[in-house]
Write an enzyme that holds these catalytic residues in place. Structure first.
Site, PDB file in Angstrom:
ATOM      1  N   ASP A  55      11.372  30.496  -1.822  1.00  0.00           N
ATOM      2  CA  ASP A  55      11.689  30.097  -3.197  1.00  0.00           C
ATOM      3  C   ASP A  55      12.368  31.252  -3.936  1.00  0.00           C
ATOM      4  O   ASP A  55      13.298  31.055  -4.706  1.00  0.00           O
ATOM      5  CB  ASP A  55      10.397  29.708  -3.945  1.00  0.00           C
ATOM      6  N   LEU A 105       8.432  -7.682  -7.978  1.00  0.00           N
ATOM      7  CA  LEU A 105       7.918  -8.285  -6.752  1.00  0.00           C
ATOM      8  C   LEU A 105       6.679  -9.107  -7.031  1.00  0.00           C
ATOM      9  O   LEU A 105       5.916  -8.812  -7.942  1.00  0.00           O
ATOM     10  CB  LEU A 105       7.531  -7.183  -5.768  1.00  0.00           C
ATOM     11  N   LYS A 145       4.490   1.568  -1.737  1.00  0.00           N
ATOM     12  CA  LYS A 145       4.835   1.086  -3.079  1.00  0.00           C
ATOM     13  C   LYS A 145       4.561   2.248  -4.028  1.00  0.00           C
ATOM     14  O   LYS A 145       3.417   2.587  -4.305  1.00  0.00           O
ATOM     15  CB  LYS A 145       3.983  -0.131  -3.435  1.00  0.00           C
ATOM     16  N   LYS A 319       9.022  -5.954   3.436  1.00  0.00           N
ATOM     17  CA  LYS A 319      10.368  -6.501   3.262  1.00  0.00           C
ATOM     18  C   LYS A 319      10.857  -7.146   4.552  1.00  0.00           C
ATOM     19  O   LYS A 319      10.590  -6.619   5.636  1.00  0.00           O
ATOM     20  CB  LYS A 319      11.339  -5.389   2.857  1.00  0.00           C
ATOM     21  N   CYS A 440     -13.927 -12.037 -40.666  1.00  0.00           N
ATOM     22  CA  CYS A 440     -13.858 -12.834 -41.900  1.00  0.00           C
ATOM     23  C   CYS A 440     -15.166 -13.587 -42.191  1.00  0.00           C
ATOM     24  O   CYS A 440     -15.239 -14.343 -43.154  1.00  0.00           O
ATOM     25  CB  CYS A 440     -12.670 -13.796 -41.844  1.00  0.00           C
TER      26      CYS A 440
HETATM   27  S1  IVH Z   1      11.604  -3.274  -3.709  1.00  0.00           S
HETATM   28  C1  IVH Z   1      13.924  -6.826  -5.026  1.00  0.00           C
HETATM   29  N1  IVH Z   1      10.296  -1.224  -2.820  1.00  0.00           N
HETATM   30  O1  IVH Z   1       7.307  -2.027  -7.566  1.00  0.00           O
HETATM   31  C2  IVH Z   1      12.934  -5.865  -4.567  1.00  0.00           C
HETATM   32  N2  IVH Z   1       9.915  -1.877  -5.044  1.00  0.00           N
HETATM   33  O2  IVH Z   1       7.261  -5.316  -8.860  1.00  0.00           O
HETATM   34  C3  IVH Z   1      12.862  -4.761  -5.458  1.00  0.00           C
HETATM   35  N3  IVH Z   1       8.362  -0.432  -6.267  1.00  0.00           N
HETATM   36  O3  IVH Z   1       9.159  -2.673 -10.265  1.00  0.00           O
HETATM   37  C4  IVH Z   1      11.749  -3.886  -5.316  1.00  0.00           C
HETATM   38  N4  IVH Z   1       7.930   0.934  -4.614  1.00  0.00           N
HETATM   39  O4  IVH Z   1      10.101  -0.803  -8.998  1.00  0.00           O
HETATM   40  C5  IVH Z   1      10.507  -2.018  -3.859  1.00  0.00           C
HETATM   41  N5  IVH Z   1       9.231   0.603  -1.886  1.00  0.00           N
HETATM   42  C6  IVH Z   1       9.450  -0.180  -2.928  1.00  0.00           C
HETATM   43  C7  IVH Z   1       8.817   0.026  -4.167  1.00  0.00           C
HETATM   44  C8  IVH Z   1       9.083  -0.854  -5.210  1.00  0.00           C
HETATM   45  C9  IVH Z   1       7.678   0.643  -5.886  1.00  0.00           C
HETATM   46  C10 IVH Z   1       8.254  -1.032  -7.610  1.00  0.00           C
HETATM   47  C11 IVH Z   1       9.497  -1.675  -8.140  1.00  0.00           C
HETATM   48  C12 IVH Z   1       8.999  -2.882  -8.915  1.00  0.00           C
HETATM   49  C13 IVH Z   1       7.560  -2.951  -8.572  1.00  0.00           C
HETATM   50  C14 IVH Z   1       7.158  -4.293  -8.012  1.00  0.00           C
END
Ligand code: IVH
Length: 745
Positions: A55, A105, A145, A319, A440
């Site tokens: 660093d 999602l 996520k 996905k 009230c």
């Molecule tokens: S895909 C069309 N992948 O989780 C698909 N979302 O409602 C779009 N999020 O607001 C989302 N990690 O911002 C995707 N690996 C990931 C994610 C992710 C976090 C968030 C996204 C969304 C919420 C789900």
């Protein structure tokens, strides 16, 4: 030359060439190299997590580059890493549109949810296959996520141009300057011919979160509750140098637009993103069947692995791997079918129930809230939790001083799950269900379903406050600046008794009364007035949701608007409140909408047959609130000054900014610089050279002082006079105040 050798060369160079004696030619010869070297080390550190220098060596190179740039500022290039620290002070965040909506999602919580999703995908796919023979294998990719802030990143011709928060998925806030300070967001793509729209998440690492909070504790500042809030607070800073100091990171996971041809799998997209110098979290699993997905998601080991990571994850996103299948699958109202979020089970803890408060909501329902012995749940110390309703307390036999299980899932408020019966000591007491509304004092009534007790008084101040809070909330009219304490004052001082009254706050008398309230000054008032004005153009789905009709929330409002549009009303230019009322009380129409049940139909009937509600609708229409089916958000404000441009110079009885706001409210354009095409120059005391310039111009009309402005446009008086009065009162108060004594007499 290899990077390590080149770095060494430059580390030697800088130790033998102090900046002070550096010649411009020498610097310009090595400038590009230094930028490249630092860029590569950034990537190794942030993207690949494999730094090859310390660093302090990086800091040394960076500091050298920075001081040399200060000596020769004219040669600074925009891709220099120093340019991330722009120290921009922004006035506010501009709204920006997502050309491709950022959908959210759907959530799943267990294996059954995931199986149902897999089946629905296969059903859709098979149906499609009947029409058009295709053969694809449906396989899945699981990725973390991120529990962060969702954003869109835009690159044009390989160059970073914009970052926008998710907002409501259609319109967000432009945070380009803030995101520029994140070292994990490349200024340039590896392939400079690419133009991309990407989706990602901005997060704060656990380490950074602890550092930030420690610093805040030392400065006596409020602590952030969790890394997600810290990331959000750090990102939405008008002063970008604050964002720069918060060690935020940006992970990307989706290409919205611009994916190179020939890519077939989502996995390839992730590799492509990494190749283009983005940060992509290294954990991902390819699963051939939904059973493998389920085992992975529900295996406690997966969550344990995630908990050990430096970033907070709140679940797994699953996905469909095959990209061409994604188009076939399409989307529901809010969610793409091609992906699903699996949420980790909520955390639970045990603590003691100390007392119960009953809160009256917008519909009059009394909700019991438990006051708890504070306990840590996830990142947050919990001292209150919901007890759902009166029936829940009875059914679970929850008593005062009981030990109770508390749970929280996602963003939702924590709630009591059940008492720990075998921890009872005998000192517990029954929780008494109130007989009168605590606000009230009207006797409460049990709901038909015997679940809730409610206050039947529609004019109960607590209900009015709740209704207004709902109207201004993000999912409804999304009006900024009207928080709970302001609502409290507006209702208590009887300035507002329903949501339509909000649009009368600009009446001179109310304006004066409001500006005298604590927390509201001239600027705050103006902000609220602007927000309210803006809200009049909100989409119809927001207006319908905002009315707070029982059973009609955000989703149902959207379904209703879509049904109206599908009936051909989107062609009807003059669609208005009468059409809406007619349709929403038409049994046949309502029954034709999938997703509407009899309860909702009855609720609509009851709501529209209430005289007070009808009057309120009339008042909303009169105030100019949108009831047409078109989305007016993007339309410019139409007003009596539309098409006219103004410039302002000198000082006036009221600040120039306020004058500008009044003019824009009526549709005028207010410019900072006087040009040939400026229609008017308003001149106050001590004007600048703009006055001389205007005198020479033929097209610009000079208006001397606010009085002349009012003479020319009398409709402005209503706006200008209260502001003048307020300024006068403030001036008087200032004069009356005893002179401030210096600290040392
Ligand atoms: S895909 C069309 N992948 O989780 C698909 N979302 O409602 C779009 N999020 O607001 C989302 N990690 O911002 C995707 N690996 C990931 C994610 C992710 C976090 C968030 C996204 C969304 C919420 C789900």
């Amino acid at each position: 030359m290899e990077l390590s050798q080149e770095t060494e060369k430059y580390l030697n160079f800088i130790s033998s060439h102090p900046v002070a004696s550096l010649q411009e030619k020498q610097f310009s010869d090595i400038y590009q190299d230094l930028i490249n070297i630092l860029g590569q080390h950034n990537k190794l550190y942030y993207i690949d997590s494999t730094p090859i220098i310390s660093d302090s060596q990086y800091d040394e190179l960076f500091a050298y580059l920075k001081s040399a740039e200060e000596m020769f500022p004219h040669i600074i290039r925009s891709d220099s890493p120093t340019q991330r620290l722009t120290y921009q002070l922004q006035e506010n965040f501009q709204q920006a549109e997502h050309i491709i909506p950022l959908l959210s999602l759907e959530n799943s919580y267990n294996g059954d949810d995931l199986t149902a999703w897999d089946e629905s995908i296969k059903r859709l796919y098979n149906k499609q296959k009947e029409q058009e023979p295709t053969s694809h294998e449906i396989t899945y990719v699981c990725e973390p996520k991120y529990d962060g802030i969702s954003i869109e990143l835009i690159y044009k011709n390989g160059e970073y141009v914009q970052a926008i928060t998710r907002g409501d998925g259609y319109i967000g806030e432009d945070i380009t300057e803030n995101v520029k300070t994140l070292l994990s967001v490349p200024f340039y793509l590896k392939d400079r011919s690419l133009s991309l729209r990407l989706r990602g998440e901005i997060v704060m690492t656990k380490k950074a979160f602890e550092r930030v909070n420690k610093e805040r504790e030392q400065n006596n500042e409020a602590l952030f509750a969790n890394p997600r809030n810290a990331a959000s607070g750090s990102l939405r800073q008008l002063d970008t140098s604050v964002t720069a100091k918060r060690w935020l990171e940006c992970y990307v996971y989706q290409v919205l637009e611009g994916r190179p041809d020939g890519m077939e799998k989502h996995e390839e997209t992730l590799d492509f993103l990494k190749e283009q110098w983005f940060l992509v979290f290294p954990w991902r699993k390819h699963c051939s069947t939904i059973q493998t997905v389920i085992s992975l998601c529900t295996d406690p080991h997966t969550k344990e692995t995630f908990d050990k990571k430096e970033i907070d994850f709140d679940g797994i996103v699953i996905k469909v791997n095959n990209l061409s299948l994604r188009e076939i699958l399409g989307e529901t109202n809010h969610h793409p079918r091609r992906a699903m979020a699996y949420k980790f089970p909520a955390k639970q803890v045990v603590t003691r129930l100390a007392s119960v408060d009953w809160q009256v909501g917008r519909t009059g329902i009394l909700t019991p809230t438990a006051n708890l012995e504070p306990v840590l749940l996830g990142w947050v110390t919990i001292s209150r939790a919901s007890l759902h309703n009166a029936e829940f307390i009875k059914e679970k036999d929850i008593q005062l001083h009981d030990s109770v299980w508390i749970q929280r899932s996602g963003e939702v408020i924590p709630y009591v799950v059940a008492p720990v019966i075998n921890a009872r000591t005998g000192k517990e007491q029954e929780i008494s269900i109130p007989e009168k509304c605590p606000v009230c004092q009207t006797p409460v009534v049990w709901s038909k379903t015997d679940i809730h007790i409610y206050c039947p008084n529609a004019t109960c101040p607590a209900q009015i406050k709740g209704k207004i809070a709902y109207w201004v909330s993000r999912d409804a009219m999304n009006i900024d600046g009207i928080g709970d304490s302001i609502i409290e004052q507006l209702v208590d001082q009887k300035l507002v008794k329903n949501v339509a009254d909000l649009y009368t706050l600009e009446e001179p008398q109310k304006r004066i009364q409001m500006m005298a309230m604590p927390l509201i000054g001239q600027r705050k008032f103006q902000l609220i007035a602007d927000e309210l004005r803006k809200s009049k153009n909100s989409a119809l789905r927001r207006v319908i949701n905002g009315l707070g009709i029982q059973h009609i929330g955000k989703k149902m409002a959207q379904i209703i608007v879509e049904a109206i549009a599908n009936k051909g009303y989107s062609e009807k230019k003059d669609f208005g409140v009468e059409d809406l009322e007619r349709l929403l009380t038409n049994d046949e129409f309502l029954r034709s909408i999938k997703g509407i049940g009899s309860e909702t139909i009855i609720s609509l009937e009851v709501w529209f047959s209430n005289e007070d509600n009808k009057q309120m609708l009339d008042a909303l229409v009169k105030a100019g609130v949108n009831f047409s089916i078109f989305d007016l958000r993007r339309k410019n404000i139409e007003g009596k000054l539309s098409g006219k441009s103004f410039c302002i110079t000198g000082t006036f009885e009221i600040p120039r900014k306020v004058i500008a706001e009044i003019l824009t409210k009526h549709g005028a354009i207010v410019v900072d610089n006087l040009t040939q095409s400026t229609d008017f120059l308003i001149v106050g005391n001590d004007p600048s050279s703009k006055l001389d310039k205007a005198k020479e111009q033929q097209n610009t009309i000079i208006i001397e002082g606010l009085d002349k402005l009012e003479t020319r446009y009398p409709f402005l008086t209503d706006d200008i006079q209260p502001m003048k009065l307020f300024a006068e009162q403030k001036e008087k108060k200032k004069k009356e105040m005893p002179k401030q004594q210096g600290l040392f007499g």
